[in-house]
Design an enzyme around this catalytic site. Structure first.
Site, PDB file in Angstrom:
ATOM      1  N   ASP A  26       0.855  -1.186   0.000  1.00  0.00           N
ATOM      2  CA  ASP A  26       0.000   0.000   0.000  1.00  0.00           C
ATOM      3  C   ASP A  26       0.894   1.240   0.000  1.00  0.00           C
ATOM      4  O   ASP A  26       1.702   1.437   0.912  1.00  0.00           O
ATOM      5  CB  ASP A  26      -0.887  -0.031   1.259  1.00  0.00           C
ATOM      6  CG  ASP A  26      -2.002   0.994   1.219  1.00  0.00           C
ATOM      7  OD1 ASP A  26      -2.143   1.683   0.200  1.00  0.00           O
ATOM      8  OD2 ASP A  26      -2.735   1.093   2.222  1.00  0.00           O
ATOM      9  N   ASP A 120      -3.183   2.601  -5.791  1.00  0.00           N
ATOM     10  CA  ASP A 120      -2.147   2.671  -4.765  1.00  0.00           C
ATOM     11  C   ASP A 120      -1.998   1.422  -3.912  1.00  0.00           C
ATOM     12  O   ASP A 120      -1.235   1.428  -2.944  1.00  0.00           O
ATOM     13  CB  ASP A 120      -2.394   3.876  -3.854  1.00  0.00           C
ATOM     14  CG  ASP A 120      -3.766   3.841  -3.195  1.00  0.00           C
ATOM     15  OD1 ASP A 120      -4.599   3.007  -3.585  1.00  0.00           O
ATOM     16  OD2 ASP A 120      -4.005   4.661  -2.284  1.00  0.00           O
ATOM     17  N   GLU A 121      -2.676   0.324  -4.232  1.00  0.00           N
ATOM     18  CA  GLU A 121      -2.501  -0.880  -3.428  1.00  0.00           C
ATOM     19  C   GLU A 121      -2.784  -2.129  -4.253  1.00  0.00           C
ATOM     20  O   GLU A 121      -3.519  -2.100  -5.234  1.00  0.00           O
ATOM     21  CB  GLU A 121      -3.403  -0.857  -2.187  1.00  0.00           C
ATOM     22  CG  GLU A 121      -4.885  -0.787  -2.502  1.00  0.00           C
ATOM     23  CD  GLU A 121      -5.740  -0.836  -1.244  1.00  0.00           C
ATOM     24  OE1 GLU A 121      -5.394  -1.597  -0.315  1.00  0.00           O
ATOM     25  OE2 GLU A 121      -6.763  -0.128  -1.210  1.00  0.00           O
TER      26      GLU A 121
END
Length: 372
Positions: A26, A120-121
């Site tokens: 993350d 983003d993850e």
């Protein structure tokens, strides 16, 4: 950079079979960190990535802003009240997507089993890794170092035997942290955690569990599975499994986004005419989430649940998709006109969604605009 592991030789994971090695990676305050990286004047300052406006919500907040209580998905006006000195920056999803592609390329150097959740993850299955590194922890360390070198940004990672645990672990030492939950430590790690740490346990479910004296994962584990099923249906069995650290969901690479939605359950049942404020707030959340993915939605959805637990959905596929959260909200509000129930009907839940996602080139220039 921080890292730690949780081990307990006296605890055994009750799930037999091959032991998987799963990472959840993350990026730390991703959008805000990109803005601070690219504009040195923002470094060390509270940065809020959001459009200004009464109906706007926060896309991301730097860690400096988070110390004031600012969080993503919070109304922008509230964020401004909490942190009057915050610098508001409009989101630039073109830049964020470019950085996300860099990070994705790093993941793929180590494993083909990458399941992105957003820009983003992502989950990674590194049971077998492509670089021949000796452990999942070593893979996580290498990935975080490569991200830092390539992007000048930091990422936190969780290492665990399954996706459920890896997701919890990645949040444990944020920012710029690494946390490992080893198989023989699963139940000891989970036991003291509040049940709210379980994915899917929001405020409403947390309240229901509290009404039955269930406050920790250990409390939940102590209840019979049949009791939980009687109380919460199929989700009761899922809660029982998660309380033991059992999660058989596999990392699924390249899973295309099919739909994005958000919903809210009311403390008191409401008439259809009173749902507008919630619909507008949910439309903001859905719009922000839709901008995070590469694919483009084609259908707008309204979901309702009545006091009697009857579920209704109404949808439309407009000739051109909305170009703002406000336009999305207007389309969803219009769908209320297709609800053919008496005005006396009361609703316990409302949801807003975008579905029928396709690749941008399937929808032409309008889709490219919507994708940001």
């Amino acid at each position: 950079m921080r890292g730690s592991a949780f081990t307990n030789p006296d605890s055994r994971m009750p799930n037999p079979g091959p032991q998987r090695k799963i990472l959840h990676v993350d990026m730390d305050a991703f959008y805000a960190s990109v803005e601070q990286r690219d504009d040195p004047s923002l470094r060390g300052r509270p940065v809020v990535v959001a459009w200004r406006g009464a109906r706007s919500v926060v896309c991301a907040a730097s860690y400096e802003a988070r110390t004031f209580g600012v969080r993503s998905a919070m109304p922008a006006v509230r964020a401004e009240r909490l942190c009057p000195d915050a610098v508001f920056v409009p989101p630039d999803f073109v830049r964020y997507k470019a950085v996300s592609r860099q990070v994705r390329e790093i993941f793929l150097r180590h494993t083909h089993l990458v399941e992105p959740l957003s820009l983003d993850e992502a989950y990674l299955d590194v049971t077998t890794n492509l670089c021949g590194l000796p452990s999942a922890t070593a893979v996580a360390q290498a990935i975080r170092a490569e991200i830092r070198e390539a992007t000048a940004l930091t990422a936190s990672a969780g290492v665990a035997p399954n996706k459920f645990l890896a997701k919890i672990a990645s949040d444990w030492n944020k920012p710029d942290g690494l946390f490992v939950i080893k198989p023989d430590a699963v139940e000891a790690f989970l036991t003291p955690l509040p049940v709210g740490r379980i994915h899917g346990v929001g405020k409403v479910m947390d309240g229901k569990l509290a009404a039955h004296g269930i406050r920790t994962v250990g409390d939940l584990r102590g209840r019979d599975v049949h009791e939980l099923e009687n109380l919460f249906g199929r989700y009761g069995r899922r809660l029982h499994e998660l309380s033991h650290g059992i999660d058989e969901n596999e990392v699924t690479p390249d899973r295309p986004v099919q739909s994005i939605s958000a919903e809210d359950t009311f403390a008191e049942d409401l008439p259809l005419a009173d749902l507008e404020p919630t619909i507008r707030a949910l439309a903001e959340k859905v719009w922000t989430s839709a901008r995070k993915v590469e694919r483009v939605g084609h259908t707008v959805v309204l979901k309702l649940k009545t006091r009697e637990f009857r579920i209704l959905t109404r949808s439309m596929s407009p000739a051109s998709m909305p170009e703002s959260a406000e336009e999305l909200a207007e389309l969803v509000l219009a769908l209320r006109g297709r609800v053919e129930l008496p005005e006396s009907t009361r609703y316990r839940l409302v949801g807003v969604g975008i579905s029928n996602f396709r690749e941008p080139d399937e929808l032409g220039e309008q889709a490219a605009l919507f994708a940001g």
